[in-house]
Design a protein around this motif. Structure first.
Motif, PDB file in Angstrom:
ATOM      1  N   GLY A   1       0.791  -1.223   0.000  1.00 55.08           N
ATOM      2  CA  GLY A   1       0.000   0.000   0.000  1.00 55.08           C
ATOM      3  C   GLY A   1       0.820   1.268   0.000  1.00 55.08           C
ATOM      4  O   GLY A   1       0.276   2.373   0.136  1.00 55.08           O
ATOM      5  N   GLY A   2       2.138   1.151  -0.143  1.00 56.17           N
ATOM      6  CA  GLY A   2       2.996   2.326  -0.157  1.00 56.17           C
ATOM      7  C   GLY A   2       3.280   2.819  -1.559  1.00 56.17           C
ATOM      8  O   GLY A   2       2.676   2.375  -2.541  1.00 56.17           O
TER       9      GLY A   2
ATOM     10  N   LEU B   1       1.506   2.569   7.883  1.00 55.10           N
ATOM     11  CA  LEU B   1       1.731   1.480   8.831  1.00 55.10           C
ATOM     12  C   LEU B   1       0.431   1.209   9.586  1.00 55.10           C
ATOM     13  O   LEU B   1      -0.145   2.118  10.194  1.00 55.10           O
ATOM     14  N   GLY B   2      -0.023  -0.057   9.518  1.00 56.80           N
ATOM     15  CA  GLY B   2      -1.235  -0.436  10.248  1.00 56.80           C
ATOM     16  C   GLY B   2      -2.505   0.145   9.685  1.00 56.80           C
ATOM     17  O   GLY B   2      -3.540   0.141  10.362  1.00 56.80           O
ATOM     18  N   GLN B   3      -2.471   0.643   8.444  1.00 54.40           N
ATOM     19  CA  GLN B   3      -3.652   1.246   7.840  1.00 54.40           C
ATOM     20  C   GLN B   3      -4.273   0.317   6.799  1.00 54.40           C
ATOM     21  O   GLN B   3      -3.688  -0.690   6.401  1.00 54.40           O
ATOM     22  N   PHE B   4      -5.461   0.697   6.368  1.00 54.23           N
ATOM     23  CA  PHE B   4      -6.184  -0.072   5.362  1.00 54.23           C
ATOM     24  C   PHE B   4      -5.450   0.020   4.027  1.00 54.23           C
ATOM     25  O   PHE B   4      -5.121   1.114   3.563  1.00 54.23           O
ATOM     26  N   ASN B   5      -5.186  -1.139   3.404  1.00 51.65           N
ATOM     27  CA  ASN B   5      -4.480  -1.202   2.125  1.00 51.65           C
ATOM     28  C   ASN B   5      -5.506  -1.387   0.999  1.00 51.65           C
ATOM     29  O   ASN B   5      -5.844  -2.514   0.619  1.00 51.65           O
TER      30      ASN B   5
ATOM     31  N   GLY C   1      -8.809  -0.681   9.822  1.00 49.03           N
ATOM     32  CA  GLY C   1      -7.618   0.057   9.421  1.00 49.03           C
ATOM     33  C   GLY C   1      -7.759   1.555   9.436  1.00 49.03           C
ATOM     34  O   GLY C   1      -6.781   2.261   9.159  1.00 49.03           O
ATOM     35  N   THR C   2      -8.945   2.062   9.736  1.00 50.42           N
ATOM     36  CA  THR C   2      -9.135   3.517   9.756  1.00 50.42           C
ATOM     37  C   THR C   2      -9.590   4.027  11.122  1.00 50.42           C
ATOM     38  O   THR C   2      -9.927   5.210  11.246  1.00 50.42           O
ATOM     39  N   THR C   3      -9.601   3.168  12.123  1.00 51.70           N
ATOM     40  CA  THR C   3     -10.084   3.605  13.434  1.00 51.70           C
ATOM     41  C   THR C   3      -9.056   3.430  14.552  1.00 51.70           C
ATOM     42  O   THR C   3      -9.237   3.983  15.626  1.00 51.70           O
ATOM     43  N   GLY C   4      -7.997   2.661  14.323  1.00 48.96           N
ATOM     44  CA  GLY C   4      -6.995   2.455  15.370  1.00 48.96           C
ATOM     45  C   GLY C   4      -5.776   3.338  15.165  1.00 48.96           C
ATOM     46  O   GLY C   4      -5.884   4.517  14.815  1.00 48.96           O
ATOM     47  N   LEU C   5      -4.611   2.748  15.395  1.00 51.40           N
ATOM     48  CA  LEU C   5      -3.353   3.457  15.203  1.00 51.40           C
ATOM     49  C   LEU C   5      -3.191   3.840  13.735  1.00 51.40           C
ATOM     50  O   LEU C   5      -3.311   2.999  12.841  1.00 51.40           O
ATOM     51  N   GLN C   6      -2.930   5.119  13.477  1.00 50.82           N
ATOM     52  CA  GLN C   6      -2.694   5.617  12.126  1.00 50.82           C
ATOM     53  C   GLN C   6      -1.256   6.152  12.065  1.00 50.82           C
ATOM     54  O   GLN C   6      -0.927   7.141  12.729  1.00 50.82           O
ATOM     55  N   ALA C   7      -0.418   5.472  11.303  1.00 49.92           N
ATOM     56  CA  ALA C   7       0.984   5.873  11.220  1.00 49.92           C
ATOM     57  C   ALA C   7       1.436   5.839   9.768  1.00 49.92           C
ATOM     58  O   ALA C   7       0.895   5.091   8.948  1.00 49.92           O
TER      59      ALA C   7
END
Length: 472
Positions: A101-102, A136-140, A304-310
């Motif tokens: 996803g990068g 990192l840790g986000q929705f792909n 992926g859009t409600t927790g840790l967003q990095a």
């Protein structure tokens, strides 16, 4: 054996002609083509997201002539006239990474600053830079699209074929609606002529005292009824022609003459084979898989859009500044950047859990709905395949009944003319003849509609033992 009507007509249009006209020139046929083209370009747009993107961006010129406040060494503010130009131009080659996803990019940027009041010119040049951005840790979304979009595209291609088969089925229904009305009109015309002839014979027999006045009056009433039936049948045929022409795009102000088709192809189709072909070829099979994947994607997106967003961003390259552009390429200096940004919700009063739970319940509901639709789909295929043999037998019986009823009427009419049968017997034979003729058309219609419906349900040509694919 075809009925007598099919042998007596000299039609100008066949069922295949009308279906071809509808597929190529009707509004519904063109709409199917447009939908298919839209799906193709949507697929092209999806594919482009995973290919390198080359872009040129810049601000040229960026001229400014203003009076701006300038803070002096003693802390006071002085207003000075400024006349500058600050332009930049950059070239970037980027590539999305579907697995993570990068995005990876390579670029070059040059900046030019002109101070016209101070007669100053400076260049800042970054001839080469390479870097990446990685959530990192986000929705792909890219990774999920790789699983869903190919299914969606294949589904659209199959839907195009299904729509064409559905159009053929609808055209067949309208074709036989008009054909039946034309048969009714032809039968009503023949009946009116035969009734007029019977009335003429009856009047002669009445003058000879061989026919009662009651029977003569009945013959006159029969003629009036036959003429009314003929007029009504002509109106019904005109209305049916309007429906067929509107759907298929057939030109002309007059109703087209239609041929009575031969019986539809009737190969032996085991229901299990039909179901296997339907599972392999139909768009519904892909649609079920796509909908389940989309439901899973929505759950992943909620998480992926409600927790840790990095997000991690890094780049390195070379940079230099000088008074002229050529000197910026000398003695280049290394440049490195590394940045990690993050957002951590510490208290959301159950918002994150509610969003995820809602997505999970929606997924469960989709799974149940898909399972039910799958069962209904399989039952429809099995039922349609199982009806073919019975419809074929019904058509053969209807054709035989039509031939026998026609022969019986001819014999009854000849016998009535020599005075050996009553008018009631003749009326019964006439009604049976007309009903058998209509019954044959109804049975023929049912077979042809079932033929195209099974093709649409399975996307398989059982006559030629080959899948039905979209024409390029």
């Amino acid at each position: 054996m075809l009925p007598i009507l099919a042998q007596a007509q000299t039609p100008s249009l066949t069922l295949a002609d009308v279906i071809a006209q509808a597929l190529d020139h009707s509004a519904v046929g063109q709409q199917a083509v447009t939908t298919r083209e839209t799906s193709y370009w949507t697929w092209r747009g999806y594919r482009a997201n995973y290919r390198p993107q080359l872009g040129l961006q810049g601000t040229l010129p960026n001229f400014s002539r203003v009076i701006t406040p300038v803070v002096q060494p003693d802390g006071t503010t002085n207003f000075r006239p400024v006349r500058i130009n600050n332009s930049d131009l950059g070239l970037t080659l980027s590539q999305n990474v579907g697995l993570t996803g990068g995005q990876v990019y390579v670029g070059s940027v040059v900046q030019r600053f002109d101070d016209f009041n101070g007669d100053l010119r400076r260049y800042n040049n970054q001839p080469f830079a390479i870097g990446f951005t990685q959530p990192l840790g986000q929705f792909n979304g890219l990774r999920w699209a790789q699983r869903i979009e190919p299914l969606r595209y294949q589904e659209s291609q199959r839907q195009y074929v299904e729509e064409r088969e559905t159009i053929a089925q609808r055209v067949t229904e309208l074709y036989f609606d008009l054909l039946l009305q034309q048969v009714n009109a032809d039968v009503a015309r023949q009946n009116a002529q035969a009734t007029a002839e019977l009335l003429r014979v009856g009047q002669e027999r009445y003058r000879l005292g061989r026919l009662s006045q009651s029977d003569l009056l009945q013959l006159e009433l029969n003629l009036l009824d036959a003429q009314q039936a003929q007029t009504q049948a002509q109106l019904d045929a005109q209305n049916a022609a309007v429906d067929l022409q509107a759907y298929t795009g057939l030109a002309g102000s007059e109703a087209p003459a239609l041929a009575v088709p031969a019986p539809a192809p009737a190969p032996a189709v085991p229901p299990t084979q039909a179901l296997a072909q339907a599972r392999q070829n139909r768009s519904a099979t892909l649609a079920f898989r796509r909908r389940l994947l989309q439901a899973e994607r929505d759950v992943a997106q909620a998480r992926g859009t409600t927790g840790l967003q990095a997000s991690l961003t890094a780049n390195l390259g070379y940079v230099n500044q000088a008074e002229n552009l050529g000197n910026t390429y000398l003695n280049l200096q290394n440049q490195q950047q590394l940045r990690l940004t993050f957002v951590v919700p510490l208290m959301d009063w159950g918002r994150q859990r509610a969003i995820v739970k809602t997505a999970q319940l929606t997924r469960d509901q989709t799974q149940r709905a898909v399972a039910q639709e799958e069962r209904s789909f399989e039952q429809a295929v099995l039922a349609q395949a199982g009806q073919l043999a019975a419809l074929g037998q019904q058509l053969r019986l209807a054709g035989r009944a039509d031939s026998l009823a026609q022969r019986r009427y001819d014999i009854t009419r000849a016998t009535y003319l020599v005075g050996r049968l009553s008018l009631t017997d003749l009326s019964l034979a006439s009604n049976a003849k007309d009903g058998a003729k209509r019954g044959y058309i109804f049975a023929l219609r049912a077979c042809w509609v079932a033929h195209f419906r099974l093709r649409a349900l399975t996307l398989y040509d059982f006559e030629n033992q080959a899948p039905i694919i979209a024409a390029r």
